[in-house]
Design an enzyme around this catalytic site. Structure first.
Site, PDB file in Angstrom:
ATOM      1  N   GLY A 283       0.873  -1.182   0.000  1.00 30.84           N
ATOM      2  CA  GLY A 283       0.000   0.000   0.000  1.00 30.84           C
ATOM      3  C   GLY A 283       0.900   1.218   0.000  1.00 30.84           C
ATOM      4  CE  LYS A 284       0.745   3.673  -5.952  1.00 30.84           C
ATOM      5  NZ  LYS A 284       1.832   2.757  -6.312  1.00 30.84           N
ATOM      6  N   GLY A 285       0.543   4.248   0.982  1.00 33.57           N
ATOM      7  CA  GLY A 285       0.575   4.979   2.250  1.00 33.57           C
ATOM      8  C   GLY A 285       1.418   4.251   3.282  1.00 33.57           C
ATOM      9  CB  ALA A 286       1.162   0.787   4.605  1.00 34.32           C
TER      10      ALA A 286
ATOM     11  CD  GLN B 238      16.110   6.538 -17.143  1.00 35.02           C
ATOM     12  OE1 GLN B 238      14.899   6.377 -17.129  1.00 35.02           O
ATOM     13  NE2 GLN B 238      16.965   5.571 -17.385  1.00 35.02           N
TER      14      GLN B 238
ATOM     15  N   GLY C 119       9.321   3.934  -5.456  1.00 32.62           N
ATOM     16  CA  GLY C 119       8.775   5.297  -5.423  1.00 32.62           C
ATOM     17  C   GLY C 119       8.365   5.677  -4.012  1.00 32.62           C
ATOM     18  CG  ASP C 120       5.332   3.575  -2.179  1.00 38.03           C
ATOM     19  OD1 ASP C 120       4.773   4.564  -2.685  1.00 38.03           O
ATOM     20  OD2 ASP C 120       4.930   2.411  -2.323  1.00 38.03           O
TER      21      ASP C 120
ATOM     22  CG  ASN D 196      18.442   8.985  -6.965  1.00 39.45           C
ATOM     23  OD1 ASN D 196      17.483   8.472  -7.529  1.00 39.45           O
ATOM     24  ND2 ASN D 196      19.640   9.080  -7.523  1.00 39.45           N
TER      25      ASN D 196
HETATM   26  O1  RIB Z   1       3.883   1.570  -4.676  1.00 40.32           O
HETATM   27  C1  RIB Z   1       3.817   0.183  -4.494  1.00 40.32           C
HETATM   28  C2  RIB Z   1       2.503  -0.177  -3.880  1.00 40.32           C
HETATM   29  O2  RIB Z   1       1.469   0.121  -4.780  1.00 40.32           O
HETATM   30  C3  RIB Z   1       2.334  -1.639  -3.571  1.00 40.32           C
HETATM   31  O3  RIB Z   1       2.821  -1.990  -2.297  1.00 40.32           O
HETATM   32  C4  RIB Z   1       0.857  -1.867  -3.744  1.00 40.32           C
HETATM   33  O4  RIB Z   1       0.179  -2.159  -2.567  1.00 40.32           O
HETATM   34  C5  RIB Z   1       0.328  -0.608  -4.404  1.00 40.32           C
HETATM   35  O5  RIB Z   1      -0.348   0.150  -3.511  1.00 40.32           O
END
Ligand code: RIB
Length: 293
Positions: free
Chosen positions: A38-41, A214, A242-243, A267
């Protein structure tokens, strides 16, 4: 330093394949794994691993996935007191395909869809003493708008990682401290025809465009365009890179780093996170990032 994430919490169900399937094709997967995501978690865990005090705001279900992801957040040092556990909703689920040094993700929102304006209203006063609030687009967009408006009124710094891609109004962008789209999201939010440098100079030290392998690029207040180059890493899984970048950037900027230093750090952290399988397993500690710098 206290950081808050208002966002999604998922269980990731990941299949590894030799190559990405084509439309209409059936492929045999090499393995299936479950891991918290999950992006938030993910962003909350990235920040906690880097030593920040982090509170997660969001919703999960009473199912076994909910128990697992909640337990994981606590184990990683993220405060979970404000997470709502909902009886009638399943925990968010992400179906991920990993192959060819990249991934494809489909998210079934479940309880994340209940991180709605009512929930935001119930928790927003708790945000008053945070140094920064971090949001993504895996919860309802009205909630994102509500929280950004609340933070702007209260003078709380707010970062929006607009993933998955969705439109963000100019008015809302004005209220953000930082916005961190990737190139695809940049195209959707700002329009593809725009010259990137002009865009970066329009939002100096606010708009940070991430470019996957990049690196990233930002316009500085002195008009310089600062490009962080690619990082050499042995990629196992890019999920969560990205997270990690967003989490690391927010921690360092909240600590008082300059824009350049915070982006360099983020980065490297993002690169390191791709060296292990899963969204969170490869997220580095501060020492690991510093030793790589
Ligand atoms: O950014 C990666 C995340 O995107 C994954 O962990 C997935 O749960 C989606 O939310």
């Amino acid at each position: 330093m206290k950081l808050a994430v208002v966002g999604s919490i998922n269980m990731d169900m990941t299949v590894c394949v030799e190559r990405m399937p084509k439309k209409g094709e059936t492929l045999l997967g090499e393995s299936l794994r479950y891991a918290p995501g999950g992006k938030g978690a993910n962003q909350a865990v990235a920040m906690a691993k880097l030593g920040a005090e982090v509170w997660m705001f969001g919703c999960v279900g009473t199912d076994s996935n909910g128990k697992a992801v909640l337990g994981n957040l606590a184990e990683q040092g993220v405060h979970t007191d404000y997470i709502q556990i909902l009886e009638k909703e399943p925990t968010g689920l992400a179906l991920i395909t990993v192959g060819e040094n990249d991934n494809m993700i489909i998210v079934v929102s479940g309880a994340n869809a209940k991180v709605d304006v009512d929930y935001a209203q119930s928790i927003c006063s708790k945000l008053d003493d945070f140094d920064m609030v971090i949001l993504q687009h895996e919860i309802p967009l009205e909630t994102v708008e509500y929280v950004v408006n609340y933070c702007a009124e209260k003078g709380i710094k707010v970062t929006l990682n607009p993933a998955p891609a969705a439109k963000v109004s100019e008015e809302l962008i004005e209220k953000l401290t930082y916005i961190t789209p990737n190139e695809l999201e940049t195209g959707l939010i700002f329009g593809k025809e725009k010259n990137i440098n002009t865009l970066l100079q329009k939002y100096p030290e606010k708009l940070i465009i991430t470019r996957g392998a990049q690196g990233a690029v930002v316009g500085l207040k002195n008009k310089e365009i600062f490009q962080i180059p690619a990082n050499r890493v042995d990629v196992v899984d890019t999920t969560g890179a990205g997270d990690t970048f967003n989490g690391a950037f927010c921690v360092r900027i909240a600590k008082g780093d300059t824009m350049k230093d915070a982006l360099r750090f983020a980065n490297i952290a993002a690169g390191l996170s791709t060296e292990k399988f899963g969204a969170q397993a490869g997220m580095p500690t501060e020492e690991e990032v510093l030793s790589r710098i």
